[in-house]
Design a protein around this motif. Structure first.
Motif, PDB file in Angstrom:
ATOM      1  N   UNK A 109       0.841  -1.213   0.000  1.00 19.82           N
ATOM      2  CA  UNK A 109       0.000   0.000   0.000  1.00 19.82           C
ATOM      3  C   UNK A 109       0.872   1.256   0.000  1.00 19.82           C
ATOM      4  N   UNK A 160      -9.195 -10.347   0.872  1.00 17.78           N
ATOM      5  CA  UNK A 160      -9.762  -9.601  -0.259  1.00 17.78           C
ATOM      6  C   UNK A 160      -9.129 -10.020  -1.585  1.00 17.78           C
ATOM      7  N   UNK A 189     -11.380  -9.428  -4.897  1.00 13.61           N
ATOM      8  CA  UNK A 189     -11.878  -8.064  -4.727  1.00 13.61           C
ATOM      9  C   UNK A 189     -10.760  -7.038  -4.847  1.00 13.61           C
ATOM     10  N   UNK A 190      -9.544  -7.446  -4.540  1.00 12.11           N
ATOM     11  CA  UNK A 190      -8.420  -6.508  -4.527  1.00 12.11           C
ATOM     12  C   UNK A 190      -7.326  -7.014  -5.463  1.00 12.11           C
ATOM     13  N   UNK A 242     -16.336 -11.629 -12.929  1.00 16.27           N
ATOM     14  CA  UNK A 242     -17.727 -11.359 -12.539  1.00 16.27           C
ATOM     15  C   UNK A 242     -18.479 -12.680 -12.335  1.00 16.27           C
ATOM     16  N   UNK A 290     -17.452 -14.313  -9.109  1.00 13.62           N
ATOM     17  CA  UNK A 290     -18.094 -13.693  -7.945  1.00 13.62           C
ATOM     18  C   UNK A 290     -19.564 -14.103  -7.843  1.00 13.62           C
ATOM     19  N   UNK A 291     -20.198 -14.208  -8.997  1.00 15.85           N
ATOM     20  CA  UNK A 291     -21.635 -14.530  -8.986  1.00 15.85           C
ATOM     21  C   UNK A 291     -21.907 -15.983  -8.639  1.00 15.85           C
ATOM     22  N   UNK A 345     -19.285  -9.823   4.942  1.00 12.08           N
ATOM     23  CA  UNK A 345     -18.527  -8.645   5.398  1.00 12.08           C
ATOM     24  C   UNK A 345     -18.608  -8.512   6.918  1.00 12.08           C
ATOM     25  N   UNK A 351     -23.170  -5.219   5.955  1.00  9.21           N
ATOM     26  CA  UNK A 351     -23.382  -4.557   4.650  1.00  9.21           C
ATOM     27  C   UNK A 351     -24.617  -5.049   3.916  1.00  9.21           C
TER      28      UNK A 351
END
Lengths: 220, 413
Positions: A13, A48, A53-54, A77, A80-81, A88, A92
């Motif tokens: 980071x 993540x 996601x990251x 996609x 993920x689906x 989370x 969320x």
């Protein structure tokens, strides 16, 4: 068979102070694995990245036998689906939707027809012990109940692997215990793989295997 | 997008009820005002056009070329019979009135005034213009007497004339001779327009006699069509007419009344500008509402993306929310716009509190009270413009949404 593999994965980071460095580990199908470590150890970052996601800087991540960095946006996609569920830390949930509608969401994304969608969502809500609360709004539920809705939402598409970020962090001891038992039940019934990031001793005790991180590396 | 997502979008726009209501009100008020204004202006313009047509030359005037520029009595159609026959045979002709027109001096025992004298066949003229219906005294040549004259009320006042008063009309004939004749006042009209002080009617044959015009000659033929939009069809037929005299031309009311057409065009341009201003402000309200909503829900978008929502679906959601928000305002605005129009259609929209009396445009009086009619075309125009503007302003929030990544969105507060 490995469902997830980290091969010397790095994510930086700022000025190398946080993130993960040359991290390697693997998770087998049907395992319940906890990523443990103090704050800033890189467990959430690793989770993540594992969930797609990251992004990461170096190394290779293979999820369900596919290399994440080589996936096209549409493939990511679909992953993920269809294959991945995510729970989370702070639930969320969508505040404008009822419990049933929140759980329906991933099915609606997949284009599942109305009646089938309702049936599946209700079954999942029942499985997480919230039968009768389908029409409640998230704001009318306790923290534990909201977390169960989040679990139902992650489960409803019957993913092969579920990632959970500090799933018990906001729960009292009794609720946390119930949730963990639910995970175990699902793991036994459906063979779902669970990967948690947590520093909660209850979770660590509950997992089949604990991967401990420190300063973004595997701790020995 | 299936019904589930439509319902989600609907719920999303109502998550901040007050903000949504303010935006919906802004759109609704703007649309209502514009729908009503457009309906009102259309009715007002129609009234102006109607009055101009009914107090002048009907929809069309057929005359010798350049008659409208020179107004010289020497410029006349020598034999108007074939033309009259042709005009009567046209399917879009409602009524025609053959006219001899000249300016002259009208004198009574107590005064004199300049007048425009129109020689007409009374029955025909009554079908083309409204003067016969605006009589306040006497009749429009119904007394059966020869040498009758019908005057405007102001001219009658100037001449101190009443029904039965003698009036001498003096002019110059086409052959240079002095033409004069004695008439008796048979009717006095009051239109509220300039015609009241400057127009007088006599019979067509008597007008020809004063001017020493041959029989069957005339200066112009006024034509009223069944529908105003048949004008271009009529022109096509007229242009193809082979039997007409070469020097005869057709002038539509738009060519005869250019200032009126210009005024209407200007009105419409101002109306269009007003529409873009009002709807532009409403569109900014929409943009603000959607942008605020998006900023508040960035983390939620992150969750959506994380559990498998495509960026295109997020963008579609933003656009659909914009359209739903706009749709509610547009529906209410149109509903109330039509209701307000219907209300004033019954009671009349009265501008007398702004302007103290009826006013005159190009000699035709225009009443300050209008009875607007709701037209679907006006609602469609306003709706189309606001929807296009809403789509344009939703581009920015949608673009912002398209730039989100799950982690960036999830980390936002």
């Amino acid at each position: 068979m490995n469902i997830l593999e980290f091969r010397e994965v790095s994510k930086v980071y700022n000025q190398e102070k946080s993130g993960i460095h040359d991290l390697s580990f693997s998770v087998k199908q049907g395992e319940i694995v906890a990523l443990a470590g103090p704050s800033g150890s890189g467990k959430t970052t690793a989770l993540n990245i594992a969930a797609g996601l990251d992004e990461f800087c170096d190394g290779e991540v293979r999820l369900l036998d596919r290399s994440l960095q080589n996936l096209l946006p549409q493939e990511l996609l679909n992953l993920r689906r269809n294959d991945v569920g995510f729970i989370f830390q702070s639930y969320n949930l969508f505040p404008v939707l009822t419990v049933l509608e929140n759980v329906e969401y991933p099915l609606a994304l997949k284009g599942v027809r109305f009646y089938e969608r309702i049936e599946k969502a209700k079954r999942c809500i029942e499985e997480v012990g919230l039968a009768g609360l389908e029409d409640r709004m998230p704001s009318a539920l306790s923290g534990g109940q909201q977390q169960r809705v989040a679990v139902a939402r992650a489960l409803v598409t019957e993913p092969r692997i579920i990632f959970a970020d500090e799933p018990t962090a906001n729960l009292d001891a009794v609720t946390a215990e119930k949730l963990l038992l639910l995970f175990r039940e699902l793991n036994d019934k459906q063979g779902t793989t669970f990967i948690f990031s947590s520093h909660d001793p209850r979770v660590l005790k509950f997992a089949d295997r604990v991967i401990v991180l420190a300063d973004g590396r595997l701790a020995h | 997008m299936n019904f589930y997502f439509l319902r989600l979008c609907w719920k999303n726009i109502w998550r901040n009820r007050r903000r949504t209501l303010i935006t919906v009100n802004a759109i609704g008020l703007g649309v209502m005002a514009l729908v009503f204004l457009r309906n009102y202006y259309d009715s007002f313009h129609e009234q102006v056009i109607h009055n101009v047509i009914r107090y002048h030359s009907g929809h069309v005037a057929v005359a010798i070329k350049n008659f409208e520029k020179n107004s010289a009595t020497q410029l006349y159609i020598k034999n108007s019979a074939p033309l009259i026959q042709w005009l009567n045979s046209q399917k879009n002709t409602l009524a025609i009135s053959e006219r001899v027109v000249f300016s002259g001096l009208a004198s009574s025992a107590r005064g004199s005034t300049n007048v425009m004298v129109m020689g007409v066949e009374p029955a025909s003229e009554a079908k083309v213009t409204d003067f016969a219906r605006k009589l306040i005294r006497g009749s429009f040549f119904d007394d059966g007497k020869d040498k009758s004259i019908v005057l405007g009320v102001k001219a009658a006042e100037t001449l101190n004339a009443e029904i039965g008063s003698k009036i001498v009309v003096l002019t110059q004939g086409v052959d240079g001779s002095v033409g004069n004749e004695l008439f008796w006042v048979s009717g006095i009209f009051d239109t509220g327009s300039d015609a009241d002080k400057s127009l007088a009617f006599i019979r067509l044959s008597e007008a020809r006699a004063i001017l020493s015009l041959p029989l069957q000659s005339s200066h112009q033929v006024a034509v009223t069509l069944k529908e105003e939009d048949e004008l271009s069809l009529f022109r096509q037929s007229f242009d193809a007419l082979s039997t007409k005299e070469a020097e005869v031309q057709m002038l539509s009311w738009k060519e005869l009344q250019r200032p009126v057409v210009a005024m209407i065009e200007l009105d419409r341009a101002v109306n269009r500008m007003l529409m873009f201003l009002i709807l532009g402000v409403a569109a900014l309200g929409i943009a603000n509402s959607i942008l605020m909503s998006l900023m508040e829900r960035t983390k939620e978008f992150g969750v959506m993306l994380a559990i498998g929502t495509a960026k295109e679906e997020v963008i579609r959601m933003v656009i659909v929310e914009t359209l739903l928000l706009t749709g509610v305002g547009v529906f209410l605005g149109n509903l109330f716009g039509v209701l307000v129009t219907a209300f004033f259609n019954q009671v009349g929209f009265d501008l007398r509190w702004l302007t103290s009396k009826d006013f005159v445009i190009q000699g035709a009086v225009v009443q300050t009270v209008s009875y607007p009619v709701a037209r679907i075309s006006n609602s469609l125009v306003v709706t189309t413009v606001i929807v296009i503007l809403a789509l344009a302003v939703s581009y920015f929030p949608a673009r912002q949404a398209s730039r989100l990544t799950p982690m960036k969105a999830l980390r936002s507060h």
